[in-house]
Motif scaffolding. Structure first.
Motif, PDB file in Angstrom:
ATOM      1  N   UNK A   1      12.283 -19.452 -23.391  1.00  0.00           N
ATOM      2  CA  UNK A   1      11.471 -18.681 -24.342  1.00  0.00           C
ATOM      3  C   UNK A   1      11.133 -19.503 -25.585  1.00  0.00           C
ATOM      4  N   UNK A   2       9.999 -19.201 -26.201  1.00  0.00           N
ATOM      5  CA  UNK A   2       9.628 -19.810 -27.467  1.00  0.00           C
ATOM      6  C   UNK A   2       9.024 -18.730 -28.367  1.00  0.00           C
ATOM      7  N   UNK A   3       9.211 -18.874 -29.661  1.00  0.00           N
ATOM      8  CA  UNK A   3       8.643 -17.921 -30.618  1.00  0.00           C
ATOM      9  C   UNK A   3       7.329 -18.447 -31.195  1.00  0.00           C
ATOM     10  N   UNK A   4       6.861 -19.584 -30.683  1.00  0.00           N
ATOM     11  CA  UNK A   4       5.617 -20.190 -31.153  1.00  0.00           C
ATOM     12  C   UNK A   4       4.615 -20.228 -30.005  1.00  0.00           C
ATOM     13  N   UNK A   5       3.577 -19.416 -30.092  1.00  0.00           N
ATOM     14  CA  UNK A   5       2.608 -19.337 -28.992  1.00  0.00           C
ATOM     15  C   UNK A   5       1.938 -20.684 -28.747  1.00  0.00           C
ATOM     16  N   UNK A   6       1.787 -21.481 -29.804  1.00  0.00           N
ATOM     17  CA  UNK A   6       1.169 -22.787 -29.662  1.00  0.00           C
ATOM     18  C   UNK A   6       2.014 -23.783 -28.897  1.00  0.00           C
ATOM     19  N   UNK A   7       3.311 -23.529 -28.805  1.00  0.00           N
ATOM     20  CA  UNK A   7       4.213 -24.406 -28.059  1.00  0.00           C
ATOM     21  C   UNK A   7       4.405 -23.940 -26.617  1.00  0.00           C
ATOM     22  N   UNK A   8       3.762 -22.843 -26.259  1.00  0.00           N
ATOM     23  CA  UNK A   8       3.993 -22.239 -24.938  1.00  0.00           C
ATOM     24  C   UNK A   8       3.103 -22.848 -23.872  1.00  0.00           C
ATOM     25  N   UNK A   9       3.593 -22.764 -22.648  1.00  0.00           N
ATOM     26  CA  UNK A   9       2.770 -23.039 -21.471  1.00  0.00           C
ATOM     27  C   UNK A   9       2.388 -21.738 -20.779  1.00  0.00           C
ATOM     28  N   UNK A  10       3.056 -20.667 -21.178  1.00  0.00           N
ATOM     29  CA  UNK A  10       2.847 -19.369 -20.545  1.00  0.00           C
ATOM     30  C   UNK A  10       2.953 -18.279 -21.589  1.00  0.00           C
ATOM     31  N   UNK A  11       1.992 -17.354 -21.560  1.00  0.00           N
ATOM     32  CA  UNK A  11       2.015 -16.200 -22.466  1.00  0.00           C
ATOM     33  C   UNK A  11       1.985 -14.925 -21.635  1.00  0.00           C
ATOM     34  N   UNK A  12       2.897 -14.006 -21.937  1.00  0.00           N
ATOM     35  CA  UNK A  12       2.874 -12.675 -21.327  1.00  0.00           C
ATOM     36  C   UNK A  12       2.085 -11.744 -22.233  1.00  0.00           C
ATOM     37  N   UNK A  13       1.182 -10.983 -21.648  1.00  0.00           N
ATOM     38  CA  UNK A  13       0.438  -9.993 -22.402  1.00  0.00           C
ATOM     39  C   UNK A  13       0.342  -8.707 -21.597  1.00  0.00           C
ATOM     40  N   UNK A  14       0.239  -7.582 -22.298  1.00  0.00           N
ATOM     41  CA  UNK A  14       0.015  -6.301 -21.643  1.00  0.00           C
ATOM     42  C   UNK A  14      -1.451  -5.926 -21.800  1.00  0.00           C
ATOM     43  N   UNK A  15      -2.031  -5.314 -20.795  1.00  0.00           N
ATOM     44  CA  UNK A  15      -3.447  -4.977 -20.851  1.00  0.00           C
ATOM     45  C   UNK A  15      -3.742  -3.738 -20.015  1.00  0.00           C
ATOM     46  N   UNK A  16      -4.797  -3.023 -20.393  1.00  0.00           N
ATOM     47  CA  UNK A  16      -5.281  -1.903 -19.566  1.00  0.00           C
ATOM     48  C   UNK A  16      -6.659  -2.228 -19.002  1.00  0.00           C
ATOM     49  N   UNK A  17      -6.994  -3.525 -18.989  1.00  0.00           N
ATOM     50  CA  UNK A  17      -8.326  -3.940 -18.558  1.00  0.00           C
ATOM     51  C   UNK A  17      -8.338  -4.693 -17.237  1.00  0.00           C
ATOM     52  N   UNK A  18      -7.229  -4.679 -16.530  1.00  0.00           N
ATOM     53  CA  UNK A  18      -7.204  -5.294 -15.206  1.00  0.00           C
ATOM     54  C   UNK A  18      -7.779  -4.331 -14.179  1.00  0.00           C
ATOM     55  N   UNK A  19      -8.146  -4.871 -13.029  1.00  0.00           N
ATOM     56  CA  UNK A  19      -8.584  -4.020 -11.936  1.00  0.00           C
ATOM     57  C   UNK A  19      -7.470  -3.072 -11.528  1.00  0.00           C
ATOM     58  N   UNK A  20      -7.818  -1.897 -11.083  1.00  0.00           N
ATOM     59  CA  UNK A  20      -6.826  -0.859 -10.795  1.00  0.00           C
ATOM     60  C   UNK A  20      -5.871  -1.248  -9.670  1.00  0.00           C
ATOM     61  N   UNK A  21      -6.248  -2.226  -8.857  1.00  0.00           N
ATOM     62  CA  UNK A  21      -5.390  -2.640  -7.742  1.00  0.00           C
ATOM     63  C   UNK A  21      -4.309  -3.631  -8.135  1.00  0.00           C
ATOM     64  N   UNK A  22      -4.317  -4.072  -9.385  1.00  0.00           N
ATOM     65  CA  UNK A  22      -3.389  -5.114  -9.802  1.00  0.00           C
ATOM     66  C   UNK A  22      -2.364  -4.612 -10.807  1.00  0.00           C
ATOM     67  N   UNK A  23      -1.089  -4.750 -10.454  1.00  0.00           N
ATOM     68  CA  UNK A  23      -0.017  -4.432 -11.405  1.00  0.00           C
ATOM     69  C   UNK A  23       0.157  -5.578 -12.387  1.00  0.00           C
ATOM     70  N   UNK A  24      -0.226  -6.771 -11.975  1.00  0.00           N
ATOM     71  CA  UNK A  24      -0.174  -7.933 -12.836  1.00  0.00           C
ATOM     72  C   UNK A  24      -0.942  -9.075 -12.212  1.00  0.00           C
ATOM     73  N   UNK A  25      -1.380 -10.007 -13.045  1.00  0.00           N
ATOM     74  CA  UNK A  25      -2.051 -11.200 -12.543  1.00  0.00           C
ATOM     75  C   UNK A  25      -1.561 -12.409 -13.328  1.00  0.00           C
ATOM     76  N   UNK A  26      -1.587 -13.555 -12.681  1.00  0.00           N
ATOM     77  CA  UNK A  26      -1.214 -14.806 -13.331  1.00  0.00           C
ATOM     78  C   UNK A  26      -2.394 -15.758 -13.266  1.00  0.00           C
ATOM     79  N   UNK A  27      -2.791 -16.268 -14.420  1.00  0.00           N
ATOM     80  CA  UNK A  27      -3.820 -17.299 -14.459  1.00  0.00           C
ATOM     81  C   UNK A  27      -3.144 -18.604 -14.859  1.00  0.00           C
ATOM     82  N   UNK A  28      -3.069 -19.533 -13.938  1.00  0.00           N
ATOM     83  CA  UNK A  28      -2.319 -20.761 -14.171  1.00  0.00           C
ATOM     84  C   UNK A  28      -3.054 -21.703 -15.114  1.00  0.00           C
ATOM     85  N   UNK A  29      -4.368 -21.816 -14.999  1.00  0.00           N
ATOM     86  CA  UNK A  29      -5.096 -22.787 -15.817  1.00  0.00           C
ATOM     87  C   UNK A  29      -4.799 -22.646 -17.306  1.00  0.00           C
ATOM     88  N   UNK A  30      -4.935 -21.430 -17.836  1.00  0.00           N
ATOM     89  CA  UNK A  30      -4.709 -21.248 -19.276  1.00  0.00           C
ATOM     90  C   UNK A  30      -3.332 -20.690 -19.598  1.00  0.00           C
TER      91      UNK A  30
END
Length: 200
Positions: free
Chosen positions: A68-97
């Motif tokens: 874990x890191x408390x600095x988003x700029x030092x991260x390689x991965x960010x977890x976020x919550x959203x209500x804008x994903x397609x209804x078929x997805x409980x979660x998605x991972x985008x590796x590029x960003x």
């Protein structure tokens, strides 16, 4: 060794599974052997599940890949919550960003076990592993769906198959340089910028 026995409930159902290129993408999220992750405020309510899932993978892999890191700029991965994903997805991972987006409409009605399973599955993608429920071989696809993390079986138990596959995909994929990674993070069409600008 790229094959091993995957054993079901009966020993007669054991078969050798050969890992193939259809199981992995081109890159993973590690940098210097680790994936530093940041939990955005809209995903803080899932912190217990995220902590559980990262510790499970670290134990399975035998090393502290997720930190874990408390600095988003030092991260390689960010977890976020959203209500804008397609209804078929409980979660998605985008590796590029480097973003895992958790669908709040699903996560909020799931029990703890299912929330943990979703996070464990999405973390599996950070190693470069594809969804095995989309595997081209129909017979194996059906088995993967029932028995594996990346097959989407909602299990929180990382079995030998899942561990060996994760280690194999980490070796078969490449890590992005900091320059390449920053390039993807600045791309307005990818999840990181969408997240920062409230579109994800």
């Amino acid at each position: 060794m790229i094959g091993f026995a995957a054993i079901g409930s009966q020993s007669s159902s054991a078969q050798t599974i050969k890992f193939t290129s259809a199981m992995h993408t081109s890159k993973n999220l590690t940098y210097n052997g680790t994936i530093k992750y940041y939990v955005k405020s809209d995903a803080k309510k899932y912190s217990p599940e995220i902590s559980y899932a990262t510790k499970k993978w670290n134990r399975a892999l035998g090393k502290k890949v997720f930190k874990p890191t408390t600095n988003i700029g030092h991260s390689r991965l960010v977890f976020t919550g959203t209500n804008k994903l397609g209804r078929n997805y409980a979660g998605v991972a985008e590796i590029n960003s480097g973003v895992i987006a958790l669908n709040t409409s699903w996560m909020n009605r799931y029990n703890q076990q299912k929330r943990r399973a979703v996070v464990i599955h999405e973390l599996g993608h950070t190693f470069g592993t594809k969804d095995l429920y989309a595997y081209p071989n129909a017979d194996l696809r059906g088995m993967f769906k029932k028995q594996t993390i990346m097959g989407g079986n909602y299990s929180t138990h990382i079995k030998s198959f899942d561990t060996k596959l994760a280690k194999w995909t980490l070796k078969k994929t490449r890590t992005m340089s900091q320059t390449e990674f920053r390039h993807y993070r600045s791309n307005t069409g990818l999840y990181y910028q969408q997240m920062l600008n409230g579109r994800l």
